[in-house]
Design an enzyme around this catalytic site. Structure first.
Site, PDB file in Angstrom:
ATOM      1  N   ARG A   1     -13.865  -8.621 -13.817  1.00  0.00           N
ATOM      2  CA  ARG A   1     -13.176  -8.310 -15.061  1.00  0.00           C
ATOM      3  C   ARG A   1     -13.919  -7.275 -15.899  1.00  0.00           C
ATOM      4  NH1 ARG A   1     -11.090 -13.625 -18.051  1.00  0.00           N
ATOM      5  NH2 ARG A   1     -10.025 -11.969 -19.202  1.00  0.00           N
TER       6      ARG A   1
ATOM      7  N   LYS B   1       0.825  -1.217   0.000  1.00  0.00           N
ATOM      8  CA  LYS B   1       0.000   0.000   0.000  1.00  0.00           C
ATOM      9  C   LYS B   1       0.859   1.267   0.000  1.00  0.00           C
ATOM     10  CE  LYS B   1      -2.139  -1.174   3.772  1.00  0.00           C
ATOM     11  NZ  LYS B   1      -1.494  -2.490   3.964  1.00  0.00           N
TER      12      LYS B   1
ATOM     13  N   ASP C   1      -0.746   4.497   6.567  1.00  0.00           N
ATOM     14  CA  ASP C   1      -0.826   3.471   7.620  1.00  0.00           C
ATOM     15  C   ASP C   1      -2.115   3.553   8.438  1.00  0.00           C
ATOM     16  OD1 ASP C   1       0.331   1.181   8.989  1.00  0.00           O
ATOM     17  OD2 ASP C   1       0.514   2.529  10.710  1.00  0.00           O
TER      18      ASP C   1
END
Length: 320
Positions: free
Chosen positions: A244, A160, A178
């Site tokens: 998708r 991340k 965080d």
């Protein structure tokens, strides 16, 4: 985040003037609700909201003028309760002399503004809602991508912070890394900010703590942002089916606000920064009325129709 602020902070942030009681500005404000006394000037105090800021404007002060001096003195003294944070006088109106004495005796500050009651009420409510709303701490990274607030979530170590750093390098802005403190501004708007101890900072494994504002400039950071989209990073496994076509319409509810959510598989060789940037741009396009999935469906249906018509003509030719 504290569930109270001082009158001093309200004065600075909302640009109020201190008319009286500058030494009492450390009194606490604990609610975003603001009271405009009405029944109190008729002597009814059974449900007096003493913990609220008391706002007096043209209507309140005009009504008070029609009372006797003794009535004004009694009612304004009763309005100055120990838990009352402050009084605010709008439209540059003078302070009633009875309120001056009562507030001074109770050590309550009186503030003033040139704005109308409606204007200052809106300004104070907006600020107080943001400061006093219940907070929730989330594990993730919040980045502003071309005006779209994207909350990046995922398991620890999935990438991340590294992805957010690449987004910053691409010209986007960091809000929090965080830990993200979030609160609902209203039923439709969710806002995220960084805890004070983590503002402008990022943790990059192998490097440590970096200051984004020092390395990339103040244009690379923001104090807070609306959370428009959640991008959840998941480690790719062959047994998990990912969307998708983009037609699943996943959402996540945080603090009562529903936020669109997309899950992105993490796999070696994938450029997550570009993928998340594209997700943000796609979200922006959808809010403007363009849906790529609908375009694909329309093109597919048109192709099927064309193929069907062509096959029909072939069959007719063969029959002849």
């Amino acid at each position: 985040m504290s569930n109270s602020i001082t009158v001093q902070e309200l004065v600075e942030k909302v640009r109020l003037k201190v008319l009286q009681g500058e030494e009492y500005l450390q009194r606490k404000i604990t609610t975003s609700d603001i009271s405009r006394p009405a029944l109190e000037f008729a002597g009814y105090f059974k449900h007096y909201p003493a913990v609220r800021i008391q706002l007096l404007g043209i209507t309140e002060t005009s009504f008070a003028k029609d009372l006797t001096h003794e009535q004004r003195e009694e009612y304004m003294t009763r309005m100055c309760m120990p838990q009352t944070p402050c009084f605010v006088i709008s439209t540059n109106l003078p302070i009633p002399k009875e309120l001056k004495k009562a507030a001074n005796d109770a050590k309550i500050p009186i503030l003033g503004t040139h704005l109308t009651s409606s204007q200052i009420l809106s300004n104070m409510t907006s600020y107080l809602l943001g400061r006093l709303a219940p907070r929730k701490s989330l594990h993730g990274v919040l980045v502003d991508i071309s005006g779209v607030g994207v909350l990046i979530t995922g398991d620890s170590g999935v990438g991340k912070s590294e992805t957010a750093l690449e987004l910053v390098r691409r010209g986007h802005r960091l809000i929090a890394d965080d830990r993200v403190e979030v609160y609902a501004r209203d039923e439709q708007i969710l806002v995220g900010t960084a805890p004070q101890i983590l503002k402008n900072l990022m943790e990059i494994r192998g490097i440590g703590i970096i200051d984004v504002s020092t390395l990339y400039g103040t244009g690379a950071i923001m104090p807070s942002d609306q959370i428009n989209l959640i991008v959840h990073l998941e480690t790719w496994t062959p047994d998990v089916q990912f969307d998708r076509l983009g037609d699943r319409g996943d959402t996540q509810t945080i603090q009562g606000v529903i936020v669109p959510k997309v899950s992105v598989p993490v796999k070696t060789g994938r450029n997550l920064a570009i993928i998340i940037e594209s997700a943000a741009m796609n979200y922006r396009a959808e809010t403007m009325g363009y849906d790529a999935t609908e375009t694909f469906d329309r093109n597919l249906n048109q192709l099927i129709k064309q193929n069907s018509e062509r096959d029909s003509k072939k069959n007719e030719g063969s029959a002849n």
